[in-house]
Write an enzyme that holds these catalytic residues in place. Sequence first.
Site, PDB file in Angstrom:
ATOM      1  N   LYS A  96      47.032  22.039 -34.702  1.00 20.00           N
ATOM      2  CA  LYS A  96      46.913  21.743 -33.284  1.00 20.00           C
ATOM      3  C   LYS A  96      46.791  22.875 -32.216  1.00 20.00           C
ATOM      4  CE  LYS A  96      48.580  16.818 -32.890  1.00 20.00           C
ATOM      5  NZ  LYS A  96      48.154  16.482 -34.571  1.00 20.00           N
TER       6      LYS A  96
ATOM      7  N   ASP B 206      42.447  20.402 -34.774  1.00 23.15           N
ATOM      8  CA  ASP B 206      42.712  18.816 -34.115  1.00 23.15           C
ATOM      9  C   ASP B 206      42.198  19.024 -32.758  1.00 23.15           C
ATOM     10  OD1 ASP B 206      43.603  17.678 -36.370  1.00 23.15           O
ATOM     11  OD2 ASP B 206      45.599  17.846 -35.899  1.00 23.15           O
ATOM     12  N   MET B 207      41.850  17.991 -31.953  1.00 23.46           N
ATOM     13  CA  MET B 207      41.416  17.976 -30.645  1.00 23.46           C
ATOM     14  C   MET B 207      42.796  17.137 -30.089  1.00 23.46           C
ATOM     15  SD  MET B 207      39.524  18.695 -28.359  1.00 23.46           S
ATOM     16  CE  MET B 207      37.874  19.188 -29.269  1.00 23.46           C
TER      17      MET B 207
ATOM     18  N   GLN C 211      36.141  13.718 -29.678  1.00 22.81           N
ATOM     19  CA  GLN C 211      36.407  12.202 -29.281  1.00 22.81           C
ATOM     20  C   GLN C 211      35.210  11.336 -28.756  1.00 22.81           C
ATOM     21  OE1 GLN C 211      39.761  13.395 -26.985  1.00 22.81           O
ATOM     22  NE2 GLN C 211      41.053  13.735 -28.750  1.00 22.81           N
TER      23      GLN C 211
ATOM     24  N   ARG D 137      34.469  16.583 -37.133  1.00 20.62           N
ATOM     25  CA  ARG D 137      35.186  14.960 -37.291  1.00 20.62           C
ATOM     26  C   ARG D 137      35.082  14.376 -35.929  1.00 20.62           C
ATOM     27  NH1 ARG D 137      41.219  15.846 -36.888  1.00 20.62           N
ATOM     28  NH2 ARG D 137      41.183  16.551 -39.424  1.00 20.62           N
TER      29      ARG D 137
ATOM     30  N   LYS E 281      37.307   8.119 -32.497  1.00 20.32           N
ATOM     31  CA  LYS E 281      37.033   7.376 -31.078  1.00 20.32           C
ATOM     32  C   LYS E 281      37.860   7.990 -29.966  1.00 20.32           C
ATOM     33  CE  LYS E 281      35.982   2.939 -33.101  1.00 20.32           C
ATOM     34  NZ  LYS E 281      36.496   1.598 -33.291  1.00 20.32           N
ATOM     35  N   GLY E 282      39.137   8.525 -30.362  1.00 21.84           N
ATOM     36  CA  GLY E 282      40.085   9.189 -29.291  1.00 21.84           C
ATOM     37  C   GLY E 282      41.208   8.482 -29.250  1.00 21.84           C
ATOM     38  N   ALA E 283      42.381   9.156 -29.279  1.00 17.18           N
ATOM     39  CA  ALA E 283      43.748   8.499 -29.358  1.00 17.18           C
ATOM     40  C   ALA E 283      44.343   8.716 -27.923  1.00 17.18           C
ATOM     41  CB  ALA E 283      44.643   9.075 -30.464  1.00 17.18           C
TER      42      ALA E 283
ATOM     43  N   ARG F 243      54.561   6.885 -32.519  1.00 18.18           N
ATOM     44  CA  ARG F 243      53.219   6.569 -31.998  1.00 18.18           C
ATOM     45  C   ARG F 243      52.261   5.738 -33.048  1.00 18.18           C
ATOM     46  NH1 ARG F 243      52.419  11.667 -30.578  1.00 18.18           N
ATOM     47  NH2 ARG F 243      51.261  12.449 -32.277  1.00 18.18           N
ATOM     48  N   ARG F 244      52.425   6.015 -34.138  1.00 18.36           N
ATOM     49  CA  ARG F 244      51.694   5.091 -35.433  1.00 18.36           C
ATOM     50  C   ARG F 244      52.170   3.918 -35.427  1.00 18.36           C
ATOM     51  NH1 ARG F 244      49.263   9.444 -35.517  1.00 18.36           N
ATOM     52  NH2 ARG F 244      48.452   8.098 -33.917  1.00 18.36           N
TER      53      ARG F 244
END
Length: 278
Positions: free
Chosen positions: A73, A107-108, A137, A158, A161-163, A259-260
Amino acid sequence: MLPPIADRFVAGESPAEALEHVRQLNDNDVKAIVNLLGEHYDDRDAVAADAAEYRRLVDDIAGSGLEACISVKPSQLGLDLGEDVFRAELTRIVDTAAARDVFVWIDMEDHTTTDATLDAFEAVAHEQGGGVGVCVQANLRRTRADIRRLADVPGKVRLVKGAYEPPADVAYTDGARVDQEYRSLLEYAFEHHDGGIAVGSHDPEMIEHARALHERYGTDFEIQMLMGVREDTQYELADEYEVWQYVPYGERWKSYFYRRVTERTDNLRFALRAVLSS
């Protein structure tokens, strides 16, 4: 040791525990994207410590013969301290990984970091001639232009959809609109990207769409899913396609776990059942 509920979504607190999980995945023909949990550091020593652990992790993966790569990240590697800090740490990790033939994903994070993340990805990808990938995303309005920009970069993309929940002026906030954009971006990527595409989704419709696009264009692709989510499906898909599971580990597991659990009804039900049965 992680509590029984958390260990569905997090592989453990140590690299050894994470790599043991990777071994079990590989036995089921699923590959692993290993991530050391941590983000938004404002302390240089914390950045240096995690960057050093990533370099050790690269050596461990290379020496183990496991089918695995790593994912980092930007804010974990010092982006909050400055782009120069992030670039320096990322470059050292990617150089180490390239020497050991280990792939690196970037990661974004939230939309304010997109430019710095894509700029860094392009720089290291061109320098190494590949061996690195970046996440984009579909909910961001800018991503259509970004995915065109990345078409000629020698690395993987990758698509998720965007978290995060960016403001409406920079993102699509309606779920159906995000799905529409995801489909359209996938089609563009399959038609124009040669370096490889990662379909980061648990949505059966999006995975089926990717399979159809693969049949049409013949573009290489892989399916990426999270640890603890639709794992039976991951194993089934691995019989026919390249499947990678995102495997987080580390002492900073609590915020990721919560979060998950809260982002999907099925995950919340699982957690409640585990609590009630304990």
